[in-house]
Scaffold this active site. Structure first.
Site, PDB file in Angstrom:
ATOM      1  N   HIS A  80     126.371 -26.186 -93.309  1.00  0.00           N
ATOM      2  CA  HIS A  80     125.677 -27.386 -93.774  1.00  0.00           C
ATOM      3  C   HIS A  80     126.145 -27.788 -95.178  1.00  0.00           C
ATOM      4  CE1 HIS A  80     122.389 -26.502 -90.611  1.00  0.00           C
ATOM      5  NE2 HIS A  80     123.299 -27.328 -90.142  1.00  0.00           N
ATOM      6  N   THR A 113     120.122 -31.592 -86.061  1.00  0.00           N
ATOM      7  CA  THR A 113     118.918 -31.652 -86.892  1.00  0.00           C
ATOM      8  C   THR A 113     119.095 -32.756 -87.930  1.00  0.00           C
ATOM      9  OG1 THR A 113     119.083 -29.229 -86.758  1.00  0.00           O
ATOM     10  CG2 THR A 113     117.308 -30.143 -88.132  1.00  0.00           C
ATOM     11  N   PRO A 114     118.337 -33.851 -87.829  1.00  0.00           N
ATOM     12  CA  PRO A 114     118.449 -34.882 -88.865  1.00  0.00           C
ATOM     13  C   PRO A 114     118.049 -34.290 -90.215  1.00  0.00           C
ATOM     14  CG  PRO A 114     117.217 -35.696 -86.955  1.00  0.00           C
ATOM     15  CD  PRO A 114     117.356 -34.218 -86.788  1.00  0.00           C
ATOM     16  N   ASP A 179     114.065 -28.172 -86.820  1.00  0.00           N
ATOM     17  CA  ASP A 179     114.453 -26.846 -87.313  1.00  0.00           C
ATOM     18  C   ASP A 179     113.173 -26.049 -87.564  1.00  0.00           C
ATOM     19  OD1 ASP A 179     115.170 -24.655 -89.013  1.00  0.00           O
ATOM     20  OD2 ASP A 179     116.950 -25.733 -89.685  1.00  0.00           O
ATOM     21  N   GLY A 209     116.597 -23.309 -84.363  1.00  0.00           N
ATOM     22  CA  GLY A 209     116.584 -22.690 -85.692  1.00  0.00           C
ATOM     23  C   GLY A 209     116.363 -21.194 -85.570  1.00  0.00           C
ATOM     24  N   HIS A 236     114.177 -23.831 -77.492  1.00  0.00           N
ATOM     25  CA  HIS A 236     114.809 -22.510 -77.536  1.00  0.00           C
ATOM     26  C   HIS A 236     113.712 -21.478 -77.272  1.00  0.00           C
ATOM     27  CE1 HIS A 236     118.147 -24.605 -79.235  1.00  0.00           C
ATOM     28  NE2 HIS A 236     118.828 -23.495 -79.478  1.00  0.00           N
ATOM     29  N   GLU A 239     114.736 -16.107 -77.765  1.00  0.00           N
ATOM     30  CA  GLU A 239     115.944 -15.529 -78.378  1.00  0.00           C
ATOM     31  C   GLU A 239     115.608 -14.174 -78.995  1.00  0.00           C
ATOM     32  OE1 GLU A 239     119.289 -18.106 -80.111  1.00  0.00           O
ATOM     33  OE2 GLU A 239     117.467 -19.237 -80.497  1.00  0.00           O
ATOM     34  N   ASP A 314     126.334 -23.818 -76.396  1.00  0.00           N
ATOM     35  CA  ASP A 314     125.497 -23.553 -77.569  1.00  0.00           C
ATOM     36  C   ASP A 314     126.226 -23.987 -78.850  1.00  0.00           C
ATOM     37  OD1 ASP A 314     123.215 -22.819 -78.861  1.00  0.00           O
ATOM     38  OD2 ASP A 314     123.558 -20.652 -78.792  1.00  0.00           O
TER      39      ASP A 314
HETATM   40  C1  6MZ Z   1     118.700 -21.329 -82.505  1.00  0.00           C
HETATM   41  C2  6MZ Z   1     120.432 -22.638 -83.219  1.00  0.00           C
HETATM   42  C3  6MZ Z   1     121.366 -21.817 -82.529  1.00  0.00           C
HETATM   43  O1  6MZ Z   1     121.478 -29.126 -85.975  1.00  0.00           O
HETATM   44  O2  6MZ Z   1     122.922 -28.802 -87.985  1.00  0.00           O
HETATM   45  N1  6MZ Z   1     121.130 -23.606 -83.824  1.00  0.00           N
HETATM   46  N2  6MZ Z   1     119.120 -22.392 -83.192  1.00  0.00           N
HETATM   47  N3  6MZ Z   1     119.521 -20.491 -81.833  1.00  0.00           N
HETATM   48  C4  6MZ Z   1     120.867 -20.700 -81.832  1.00  0.00           C
HETATM   49  N4  6MZ Z   1     121.663 -19.790 -81.183  1.00  0.00           N
HETATM   50  C5  6MZ Z   1     122.736 -19.122 -81.795  1.00  0.00           C
HETATM   51  N5  6MZ Z   1     122.582 -22.331 -82.718  1.00  0.00           N
HETATM   52  C6  6MZ Z   1     122.416 -23.429 -83.504  1.00  0.00           C
HETATM   53  O3  6MZ Z   1     123.433 -27.576 -85.840  1.00  0.00           O
HETATM   54  C7  6MZ Z   1     123.203 -26.305 -86.404  1.00  0.00           C
HETATM   55  C8  6MZ Z   1     121.757 -25.918 -86.237  1.00  0.00           C
HETATM   56  O4  6MZ Z   1     121.446 -25.718 -84.835  1.00  0.00           O
HETATM   57  C9  6MZ Z   1     120.511 -24.663 -84.677  1.00  0.00           C
HETATM   58  C10 6MZ Z   1     120.196 -24.120 -86.073  1.00  0.00           C
HETATM   59  O5  6MZ Z   1     119.030 -24.744 -86.559  1.00  0.00           O
HETATM   60  C11 6MZ Z   1     121.418 -24.572 -86.873  1.00  0.00           C
HETATM   61  O6  6MZ Z   1     121.146 -24.723 -88.258  1.00  0.00           O
HETATM   62  P1  6MZ Z   1     122.862 -28.938 -86.479  1.00  0.00           P
HETATM   63  O7  6MZ Z   1     123.820 -29.971 -85.977  1.00  0.00           O
END
Ligand code: 6MZ
Length: 374
Positions: A80, A113-114, A179, A209, A236, A239, A314
């Site tokens: 980020h 995530t906006p 998030d 998140g 989600h 996990e 993912d």
């Molecule tokens: C949970 C995940 C993830 O939103 O900034 N993200 N959340 N489990 C996972 N498995 C590994 N993989 C990604 O993309 C990145 C964000 O997506 C979520 C997390 O909040 C991560 O910061 P964006 O485009």
């Protein structure tokens, strides 16, 4: 190489190529987890030159291939820093769509995530505008972002049907992620933004998140608000083994679930009886420890039970995978035939959040592809 080894290598290569040629539907891809390593390195180099980060440290982190779940979330914080300004958001959105299209993904739901970022003059809305700008700048592929494109544009539709067409076409839809670090009010803003942007390709809400952060009760009002507004939701789930939350998520009954790794027997039976479609992320789950190995992944149980599911990446950048590779892994690990893989890809089109016009068009795509591929 002896003949036997050569034959095996040829058949592996043939299967890999077939999985690339297969039209695919991607339902679980995080924008910032799908960024090319080469782009991340380039961005890191620029920030390194400006003295914002130490490039050599970051380079090693980006190039490392095995990642635990906690490491992933540390990495996202780094990503980020690299990606959060409007022009970079536009660039990565463009590249991510081009990469999925190159894999013959014909329908892509990207979730992101906006982000508010005062230092960059960024609001959740301006972040999303930057994403959409990127989708419009995609080269070499026709991006179908709005439903109305399809109702009116027969030429584009026929391009999607024609495997030999010079220019590929891909349907792209956006899901806005909440998030888990966010407050109720920030989550609510995201849902309201999704509603505001529903004519611009935003069609759903995701909860994601770090799974060890935050409380279900914090997001529930926003998720309930989305439900009341009729916005489809994917969550989600499992996990980590958070019994209380898994139960609450199943009771909430979203349209789709991601991962479902750590469910106990009772939760597992409940999931199956509810028939909530599952976004399966094989490589991600094995890398982050959500599944003990590919062979022991819960895909097999759900597949054998004829549970609705779709294969997903993912975070294709983070886990160095592609959707074609996920299909290939299913073929080689669980012994699915080409016609079974084709059926799996085709069935995923039933679980898209887009409307019936798009679903009908995807049906046609698969009908056409069947003649070429089986
Ligand atoms: C949970 C995940 C993830 O939103 O900034 N993200 N959340 N489990 C996972 N498995 C590994 N993989 C990604 O993309 C990145 C964000 O997506 C979520 C997390 O909040 C991560 O910061 P964006 O485009």
């Amino acid at each position: 190489m002896d003949t036997e080894t050569e034959r095996k290598a040829a058949s592996i290569e043939e299967m890999r190529e077939w999985c690339v040629a297969l039209p695919k539907v991607e339902l679980h891809a995080h924008l910032n987890g799908s960024v090319r390593n080469s782009t991340l390195l380039e961005l890191a180099k620029q920030l390194g030159d400006k003295g914002v980060i130490v490039f050599e440290d970051v380079k090693d982190v980006i190039m490392k291939s095995d990642r635990s779940l906690p490491e992933c979330f540390k990495l996202f914080d780094l990503f980020h820093i690299l990606t959060t300004d409007h022009d970079t958001v536009t660039r990565v959105a463009k590249e991510v769509v081009e990469d999925f299209a190159a894999e013959n993904v014909v329908y892509l739901e990207i979730r992101t995530t906006p982000k508010n970022n005062e230092a960059k003059g960024m609001t959740k809305r301006s972040y999303m505008d930057a994403v959409i700008k990127g989708l419009k700048e995609v080269e070499g592929v026709d991006v179908a972002l709005f439903d109305s494109n399809f109702r009116t544009n027969e030429t584009l539709n026929s391009k999607l049907l024609d495997g030999d067409a010079k220019k590929k076409k891909i349907y792209v839809r956006l899901l806005l992620s909440i998030d888990r670090r966010e407050t109720t009010s920030a989550a609510m803003d995201t849902v309201n933004l999704a509603m505001e942007m529903k004519d611009q390709g935003v069609i759903g809400i995701d909860l994601s998140g770090n799974p060890v952060v935050g409380e279900w009760e914090t997001y529930l009002p926003a998720l309930q608000h989305a439900k009341n507004l009729g916005i489809p939701i994917t969550i989600h789930c499992g996990e980590v083994a958070n019994r209380k939350e898994i139960q609450a998520v199943l009771d909430f009954f979203p349209q789709r679930l991601g991962h479902v790794c750590c469910l106990n027997d009772v939760e597992w039976e409940k999931l199956k009886s509810l028939m909530i479609p599952v976004e399966i992320c094989l490589t991600s789950n094995v890398m982050t420890g959500g599944a003990p190995s590919l062979e022991l992944h819960h895909f097999a149980d759900l597949y054998n039970a004829k549970h609705p599911l779709s294969l997903c990446t993912d975070d294709s950048g983070l886990f160095s995978t592609s959707l074609s590779n996920e299909y290939y892994l299913v073929a080689t690990t669980f012994g699915l035939s080409k016609s079974e893989l084709f059926q799996l890809a085709q069935d995923a089109a039933q679980f898209v959040f887009a409307d019936d016009v798009v679903k009908k068009s995807l049906k046609e795509v698969f009908k056409h592809a069947e003649k070429r591929l089986l």
